[in-house]
Enzyme design. Structure first.
Site, mmCIF file in Angstrom:
data_model
loop_
_atom_site.group_PDB
_atom_site.id
_atom_site.type_symbol
_atom_site.label_atom_id
_atom_site.label_comp_id
_atom_site.label_asym_id
_atom_site.label_seq_id
_atom_site.Cartn_x
_atom_site.Cartn_y
_atom_site.Cartn_z
ATOM 1 N N ASP A 46 0.847 -1.188 0.000
ATOM 2 C CA ASP A 46 0.000 0.000 0.000
ATOM 3 C C ASP A 46 0.885 1.242 0.000
ATOM 4 O O ASP A 46 2.099 1.161 0.187
ATOM 5 C CB ASP A 46 -0.969 -0.017 1.180
ATOM 6 N N SER A 47 0.290 2.392 -0.226
ATOM 7 C CA SER A 47 1.094 3.595 -0.477
ATOM 8 C C SER A 47 1.679 4.209 0.785
ATOM 9 O O SER A 47 2.572 5.036 0.715
ATOM 10 C CB SER A 47 0.225 4.642 -1.170
ATOM 11 N N GLY A 48 1.150 3.826 1.945
ATOM 12 C CA GLY A 48 1.574 4.459 3.188
ATOM 13 C C GLY A 48 0.686 5.616 3.596
ATOM 14 O O GLY A 48 0.807 6.139 4.704
ATOM 15 N N GLY A 49 -0.212 6.030 2.707
ATOM 16 C CA GLY A 49 -1.067 7.168 3.007
ATOM 17 C C GLY A 49 -1.917 6.980 4.238
ATOM 18 O O GLY A 49 -2.008 7.864 5.098
ATOM 19 N N PHE A 50 -2.535 5.816 4.371
ATOM 20 C CA PHE A 50 -3.412 5.572 5.514
ATOM 21 C C PHE A 50 -2.639 5.687 6.824
ATOM 22 O O PHE A 50 -3.127 6.272 7.797
ATOM 23 C CB PHE A 50 -4.062 4.191 5.394
ATOM 24 N N ASP B 233 -2.687 8.301 -1.638
ATOM 25 C CA ASP B 233 -4.019 8.864 -1.525
ATOM 26 C C ASP B 233 -4.268 9.384 -0.127
ATOM 27 O O ASP B 233 -3.495 9.124 0.796
ATOM 28 C CB ASP B 233 -5.070 7.800 -1.862
ATOM 29 N N GLN C 4 -11.693 7.103 -4.048
ATOM 30 C CA GLN C 4 -12.098 7.677 -2.767
ATOM 31 C C GLN C 4 -13.424 8.415 -2.947
ATOM 32 O O GLN C 4 -14.069 8.271 -3.974
ATOM 33 C CB GLN C 4 -10.994 8.600 -2.242
ATOM 34 N N GLY D 64 -11.066 3.908 1.743
ATOM 35 C CA GLY D 64 -11.917 4.754 2.556
ATOM 36 C C GLY D 64 -13.181 4.092 3.055
ATOM 37 O O GLY D 64 -14.108 4.764 3.513
ATOM 38 N N ASP E 285 -7.839 -7.402 1.804
ATOM 39 C CA ASP E 285 -6.769 -7.563 2.796
ATOM 40 C C ASP E 285 -7.258 -7.000 4.121
ATOM 41 O O ASP E 285 -8.137 -6.139 4.153
ATOM 42 C CB ASP E 285 -5.499 -6.805 2.379
ATOM 43 N N CYS F 166 -12.119 -27.982 10.544
ATOM 44 C CA CYS F 166 -10.922 -27.370 9.947
ATOM 45 C C CYS F 166 -9.801 -28.408 9.847
ATOM 46 O O CYS F 166 -9.596 -29.209 10.763
ATOM 47 C CB CYS F 166 -10.467 -26.185 10.796
ATOM 48 N N CYS G 241 -6.535 -27.461 9.213
ATOM 49 C CA CYS G 241 -5.250 -26.753 9.271
ATOM 50 C C CYS G 241 -4.294 -27.445 10.241
ATOM 51 O O CYS G 241 -4.679 -28.323 11.019
ATOM 52 C CB CYS G 241 -5.456 -25.285 9.667
ATOM 53 N N CYS H 138 -5.426 -27.272 13.940
ATOM 54 C CA CYS H 138 -6.567 -28.112 14.323
ATOM 55 C C CYS H 138 -6.257 -29.604 14.219
ATOM 56 O O CYS H 138 -6.860 -30.405 14.923
ATOM 57 C CB CYS H 138 -7.774 -27.748 13.469
ATOM 58 N N HIS I 203 -4.262 -20.672 12.341
ATOM 59 C CA HIS I 203 -5.645 -21.111 12.141
ATOM 60 C C HIS I 203 -6.491 -20.024 11.482
ATOM 61 O O HIS I 203 -7.230 -20.297 10.524
ATOM 62 C CB HIS I 203 -6.277 -21.523 13.471
#
Length: 376
Positions: free
Chosen positions: A93-97, A147, A190, A217, A267, A305, A307, A310, A336
Site C-alpha cells: 500500500d502507499s503508506g497514506g493511511f 491517496d 475515494q 476509505g 486484505d 478445519c 489446518c 486443528c 488457524h
C-alpha cells in the site's frame, strides 16, 4: 503490462466474479484474501507456513518499511521478494493511511504530507513521487497510488477536496512510475460515503487507465449497510477486465458479501490481530480461547478445519499457551485464522464456479451465527 486480470466467469446467482490475476510472481485465483505482512513479515508466520496454507499473495506496508529498515536497504537485498524470502506475489500500500492515522503531527498540502515519525518524532515528507519511488524500490508486483483516506464521518466539502487531491496525486504517481513492465500501479477510488463523489473519482481514475483499481476509505467505522451501498454504486463503474480491490476488509461475512458485489481482492489485519488476543474464527463463529470453559476441552479449535493447528493441538493446550503468554500459542491461533480465511475464499470460488454463492452465503451465515445487523 506487469499484471493482467482474466475473468473466468460470473456467478448466475449473484454476479460475483471468478478470475485469475497473472503477476510476475505467479497466478492468483480470485476472489482472494491477502494476509498482511506489515513489516515484511506476516506476524509469527514463516513464508513456508503461508505457502502451506495456500497463500499466493501477501501485503506489506510502505510507511513502515520506509521508516525501517528503509527502502534502499530493501532494494539492495533484491527487493521485498529477496529480502523476506517470498517468491510469490506481493502488494504494497502507499503508506497514506498510516501517515494519516499514526502521525498526530501532520500537514497536508498539494505537494504531499509532512509528518513526524511515530517511532522517533523525526520530521519526514511523503508525496506522490516519493511514495512511488519508495514502492519502485520495494519491488512489489502491485503497488498503490498515494491517496488521502478521509475519516468517517466527514463533511461533503472536505471529502470532495480530499478526493480531488487524491485524483491529482494519482496522476503524479503514474508519471513518477519507473517500472511499469515489472510492477502494476493501482489507482484508489475515494469519495467517502458520498455516491456522487465516488462516481467522479471512479470516472477520473478509469480515464487514466490503471491496470487495476482499489476502493479505499471504507471499513473506517461506518455501518456494514452503508459500506455495501457505496460498493453497489461504485463497483459497476470500474472496468470488468481489470481487478477490483477492497482495502482493509477481512471479516468472513464481509469477504463473502464483498465478492457478491464484484470485488476480487481483499486484505485486513483482523485475523492476525485478533489471533494475538486469543480470538479464533471457526465454522461455528467466533471462539475466545481464553475463556475458562476451554480449560478441559480436548477438541480442536474447529472440528471442521484441517489446518496444522486443528490437526495437532487442542483447545485446552492452546488456551494454556495463550494464558501463559507463550509465543507458540499466538502462532497456532494466527495460523488457524489465516488458514480459515484462505480456505473460506477457496469455498467462495468453488461456489461461484457452481453458480451457488447465494446459497453458500445463506448457509455460512446461519452456521456462523450472523444476522443482517452484525459485527465480528
Amino acid at each position: 503490462m506487469a499484471v493482467r486480470y482474466e475473468l473466468i466467469k460470473t456467478c448466475k446467482q449473484t454476479g460475483a466474479r471468478l478470475g485469475k490475476l497473472h503477476t510476475p510472481h505467479g497466478t492468483i485465483d480470485t476472489p482472494v484474501f491477502m494476509p498482511v505482512g506489515t513489516q515484511a513479515t506476516v506476524k509469527t508466520m514463516s513464508p513456508e507456513e503461508l505457502k502451506a496454507m495456500g497463500a499466493g499473495i501477501i501485503l506489506s506496508n510502505t510507511y513502515h518499511l520506509f521508516l525501517r529498515p528503509g527502502h534502499e536497504i530493501v532494494r539492495e537485498a533484491g527487493g521485498l521478494h529477496g529480502f523476506m524470502n517470498w517468491d510469490r506475489a506481493i502488494l504494497t500500500d502507499s503508506g497514506g493511511f498510516q501517515v494519516f492515522s499514526l502521525s498526530n503531527l501532520r500537514k497536508i498540502t498539494e505537494e504531499g504530507v509532512s509528518f513526524r515519525s511515530h517511532l522517533n518524532g523525526e520530521k519526514l515528507f511523503i508525496g506522490p513521487e516519493e511514495a512511488t519511488h519508495i514502492q519502485n524500490a520495494l519491488g512489489a508486483d502491485i503497488f498503490m497510488a498515494f491517496d488521502e483516506c478521509a475519516p468517517y464521518p466527514a463533511e461533503y466539502d472536505y471529502v470532495q477536496k480530499s478526493m480531488e487531491r487524491t485524483t491529482r496525486w494519482a496522476e503524479r504517481c503514474l508519471k513518477a512510475h519507473t517500472r511499469p513492465n515489472e510492477q502494476a500501479l493501482f489507482g484508489i477510488v475515494q469519495g467517502g460515503m458520498y455516491h456522487d463523489l465516488r462516481a467522479q473519482s471512479a470516472r477520473d481514475l478509469v480515464s487514466m487507465d490503471f491496470p487495476g483499481y482499489a476502493i479505499g476509505g471504507l471499513s473506517v467505522g461506518e455501518p456494514f449497510s452503508l459500506m455495501y451501498e457505496v460498493l453497489e454504486s461504485t463497483v459497476p463503474l470500474l472496468p470488468t477486465g481489470k481487478p477490483r480491490y477492497l482495502m482493509g476488509v477481512g471479516s468472513p461475512d464481509a469477504l463473502i458479501d464483498g465478492a457478491i458485489r464484484g470485488i476480487d481482492m481483499f486484505d485486513c489485519v483482523l485475523p492476525t490481530r485478533i489471533a494475538r488476543n486469543g480470538t479464533c474464527m471457526t465454522s461455528q463463529g467466533r471462539l475466545v480461547i481464553r475463556n475458562a470453559k476451554y480449560a478441559r476441552d480436548f477438541t480442536p479449535l474447529d472440528p471442521n478445519c484441517d489446518c496444522y493447528t486443528c490437526k495437532n493441538y487442542t483447545r485446552a493446550y492452546i488456551r494454556h499457551l495463550v494464558k501463559s503468554e507463550e509465543t507458540f500459542g499466538i502462532r497456532l491461533t494466527t495460523y488457524h485464522n489465516l488458514h480459515f480465511l484462505v480456505k473460506l475464499m477457496e469455498n467462495v470460488r468453488q461456489a461461484i464456479a457452481e453458480d451457488r454463492l447465494q446459497d453458500f452465503r445463506d448457509q455460512f451465515f446461519a452456521q456462523y451465527g450472523l444476522g443482517e445487523d452484525r459485527s465480528f
